[in-house]
Design an enzyme around this catalytic site. Structure first.
Site, PDB file in Angstrom:
ATOM      1  N   ASP A  68       8.177  -6.706  32.960  1.00 26.16           N
ATOM      2  CA  ASP A  68       8.152  -6.239  34.350  1.00 26.16           C
ATOM      3  C   ASP A  68       6.862  -5.500  34.683  1.00 26.16           C
ATOM      4  OD1 ASP A  68       8.390  -3.674  33.299  1.00 26.16           O
ATOM      5  OD2 ASP A  68      10.231  -3.165  34.377  1.00 26.16           O
ATOM      6  N   HIS A  69       6.849  -4.851  35.853  1.00 22.75           N
ATOM      7  CA  HIS A  69       5.652  -4.225  36.401  1.00 22.75           C
ATOM      8  C   HIS A  69       5.187  -2.998  35.622  1.00 22.75           C
ATOM      9  CE1 HIS A  69       9.224  -2.293  38.041  1.00 22.75           C
ATOM     10  NE2 HIS A  69       8.510  -1.188  38.158  1.00 22.75           N
ATOM     11  N   HIS A 104      14.571  -0.082  34.503  1.00 28.61           N
ATOM     12  CA  HIS A 104      13.615   0.285  35.547  1.00 28.61           C
ATOM     13  C   HIS A 104      14.052  -0.262  36.905  1.00 28.61           C
ATOM     14  CE1 HIS A 104      10.663  -0.046  31.950  1.00 28.61           C
ATOM     15  NE2 HIS A 104      11.228   1.142  31.975  1.00 28.61           N
ATOM     16  N   HIS A 170       5.468   2.200  20.009  1.00 35.03           N
ATOM     17  CA  HIS A 170       6.504   2.696  20.917  1.00 35.03           C
ATOM     18  C   HIS A 170       7.105   3.965  20.342  1.00 35.03           C
ATOM     19  CE1 HIS A 170      10.274   3.020  23.175  1.00 35.03           C
ATOM     20  NE2 HIS A 170       9.691   2.293  24.105  1.00 35.03           N
ATOM     21  N   LYS A 180      12.738  -6.388  21.917  1.00 31.21           N
ATOM     22  CA  LYS A 180      12.920  -5.530  23.093  1.00 31.21           C
ATOM     23  C   LYS A 180      13.007  -6.334  24.395  1.00 31.21           C
ATOM     24  CE  LYS A 180      11.460  -1.136  23.532  1.00 31.21           C
ATOM     25  NZ  LYS A 180      10.998  -1.232  24.901  1.00 31.21           N
ATOM     26  N   HIS A 196      20.322   3.825  23.409  1.00 30.29           N
ATOM     27  CA  HIS A 196      19.437   4.984  23.566  1.00 30.29           C
ATOM     28  C   HIS A 196      20.209   6.311  23.444  1.00 30.29           C
ATOM     29  CE1 HIS A 196      16.784   1.864  24.625  1.00 30.29           C
ATOM     30  NE2 HIS A 196      16.138   2.415  25.615  1.00 30.29           N
ATOM     31  N   GLN A 292       7.294   7.869  32.156  1.00 25.70           N
ATOM     32  CA  GLN A 292       6.512   7.071  31.217  1.00 25.70           C
ATOM     33  C   GLN A 292       5.578   7.952  30.384  1.00 25.70           C
ATOM     34  OE1 GLN A 292       6.777   3.838  30.534  1.00 25.70           O
ATOM     35  NE2 GLN A 292       8.305   3.389  32.095  1.00 25.70           N
TER      36      GLN A 292
END
Length: 422
Positions: A68-69, A104, A170, A180, A196, A292
Site C-alpha cells: 500500500d501507500h 492502515h 522491521h 507479511k 500483534h 510510523q
C-alpha cells in the site's frame, strides 16, 4: 550533516567531533543493470519455484498482493513483469490486484497512480483490502498461537496467490516482506490484533533483524502457508528507494535469502552506547505520521545507554496516524500504569494500535524523547507526553544541557535502514 525529513531533509549544524555515525552500507551495493533488469533477472531464475508463467497455466484466476501507500515499494518496476508473465502462461487468466493495507487506511487512487503508474492503475482490476469489514474476509484456519486466520476473500478464493513487496529491517517482525503480505497485509483485524498482542511484542525476540524465535514471525509464516501464497517478488531498495536487488520464487526461500542478503549491508554496531542518539524515520513517505516514526525510534533505542536522550526527525504531515495510538498516551495518568494495562491485555482483546504505543511507551519509560516535527504537531506531541523541538539543533542543545558536553553522541541518519546489534 543532513538528516532525512519529509522530502527535503534537515540540517544538523553542530560540531559532531567524536560522534559515532551508524549508516547502512546499502549505498555501497553496485547493482548490475537497470531496476527492470534486476527484477527480470530474478524472475527468470526463481528460487525453489517454477517461473510465474508456469504457475499460471491451468488457473482461471490469480491475485497479486500489492503493497500500500505506506511502503516505498517500487511497484512500477515489479508489477508490469508479474502481469506479463501471468498472461504469458495463460492469456485468459483473470487477474486481481489486492492492495495490502493491513491495518492502515485505504489507499487513494492518486496514491495508487503514484505507486504503480497510470496505465496499471487505470487498466487493471484493483481491490483495496479492508481489515475492518468482516463481510470481505473469511476464516481459513488456526495459527500456532491459537489465533484465527481470517483473510480477504479475494486472496482466499483465488486459484493462484502471489505477491510483490520489499525487504527492510522491521522493528518487531524482524524484517518486512515475504509472509507479511498475508499477515498483516490482507488479514481481518481479528487476526492482526491477535498477532500483534502484548505478549508477542514484549518478547525479546520481537526486535529488528530477528526471525528465529520471533513469535510474530512464526505466526506470519504459518499464515502465508495456510493462505497458499505460492510465489513472491521481493526487492531490496537503496537509499534513493531504487531497486538494488531482487528475490523471486518460493515465498519462504526467496524471502529468507533476501533477509540474509540485506542483513549483510544493514548490520551496525556502536563502539559505545549513546548518551544522546539522533535518528530519523527515513524521510517521505515513511515519516508521514508519528505512528510510523516509532520504527526509527526503535533503532535509537537499540543504540542508547540507559537514560539516554533520543531525538527523532519526522515530518508527520499526516498527523499521529491513529486515534487510539494518540489517546492511549494522551489519556493515561502515568506511563507505568499504561504499560501495566497493556501487558495485562489478553490476545483476543488487543486494542487497535496497541503494539505501536506499547513500544513507544517502553522507550518513554527508559528515555527522554524529543520529536523534531512540523510546527503544527507541537500541541499533539506534547499532549502525548513527548517533547517537541522545532529543529535538530535546538533538540541537540537541549540534550547536551541535560547530559553534559562530554556526552557520547550517536547519529543514525536513517533509523529504519539499520539493524543495531549490541
Amino acid at each position: 550533516m543532513r538528516i532525512p525529513y519529509g522530502t527535503t531533509g534537515l540540517e544538523l549544524d553542530r560540531d559532531l567531533t567524536g560522534a559515532e555515525v551508524l549508516e547502512s552500507a546499502i549505498g555501497t551495493l553496485k547493482a548490475e543493470g537497470s531496476e527492470d533488469d534486476i527484477v527480470c533477472k530474478a524472475m527468470a531464475a526463481p528460487m525453489g519455484s517454477p517461473r510465474l508463467a508456469e504457475l499460471a497455466k491451468g488457473k482461471k484466476t490469480a491475485t497479486i498482493i500489492v503493497s500500500d501507500h505506506t511502503r516505498p515499494v517500487p511497484s512500477k518496476h515489479i508489477l508490469p513483469f508479474m502481469l506479463a508473465e501471468l498472461r504469458e502462461g495463460n492469456p485468459d487468466i483473470d487477474v486481481t490486484l489486492l492492495i495490502a493495507t493491513g491495518f492502515h487506511r485505504p489507499t487513494t487512487h492518486e496514491e495508487l497512480v503514484n505507486k504503480v503508474g497510470e496505465k496499471i492503475a487505470n487498466e487493471e482490476k484493483f481491490v483495496c483490502h479492508d481489515s475492518r469489514n468482516p463481510e470481505a474476509n473469511v476464516d481459513i484456519g488456526v495459527l500456532p498461537s491459537g489465533a484465527r486466520l481470517v483473510i480477504d476473500k479475494v486472496a482466499a478464493e483465488t486459484d493462484l496467490l502471489v505477491s510483490e513487496g520489499f525487504i527492510e529491517p522491521h522493528f518487531f517482525a524482524g524484517f518486512s516482506g515475504g509472509r507479511k503480505s498475508i499477515l498483516p497485509g490482507v488479514c481481518d483485524q481479528v487476526t492482526v490484533l491477535g498477532n500483534h498482542c502484548s505478549k508477542f511484542i514484549d518478547s525479546p525476540y520481537a526486535r529488528t533483524g530477528i526471525l528465529e524465535g520471533n513469535p510474530l514471525h512464526n505466526d506470519m509464516v504459518a499464515a502465508a502457508k495456510l493462505a497458499k501464497l505460492q510465489y513472491i517478488v521481493n526487492v531490496v531498495i537503496d537509499e534513493e528507494k531504487k531497486v538494488a536487488a531482487a528475490f523471486a520464487g518460493d515465498p519462504f526461500q526467496a524471502h529468507e535469502t533476501g533477509c540474509a542478503f540485506l542483513k549483510g549491508y544493514c548490520r551496525v554496531k556502536p563502539q559505545r552506547k549513546g548518551d544522546i542518539v539522533i535518528t530519523s524515520n527515513g524521510g517521505a513517505p515513511l515519516d508521514q505520521n508519528m505512528y510510523q516514526s516509532v520504527k526509527g525510534l526503535s533503532a535509537a533505542e537499540a543504540a542508547a545507554a540507559p537514560g539516554a536522550v533520543l531525538i527523532i526527525s519526522s515530518r508527520c504531515n499526516d498527523g499521529t496516524g491513529g486515534e487510539s495510538f494518540y489517546h492511549a498516551l494522551h489519556d493515561c495518568d502515568t506511563l507505568e500504569n499504561l504499560m501495566k494495562r497493556i501487558l495485562a491485555t489478553p490476545m483476543d482483546k488487543t486494542d487497535p494500535d496497541q503494539w505501536e504505543y506499547q513500544i513507544l511507551c517502553r522507550m518513554m519509560l527508559k528515555h527522554r524523547i524529543i520529536f523534531v516535527s512540523d510546527p503544527s504537531m507541537q500541541k499533539t506531541v506534547e499532549e502525548m507526553k513527548l517533547e517537541y523541538a522545532p529543529d535538530l539543533n535546538t533538540a541537540l542543545d537541549r540534550a547536551y544541557a541535560d547530559k553534559g558536553r562530554d556526552a557520547h553522541l550517536v547519529v543514525i541518519p536513517n533509523g529504519i535502514s539499520v539493524i543495531v546489534e549490541p
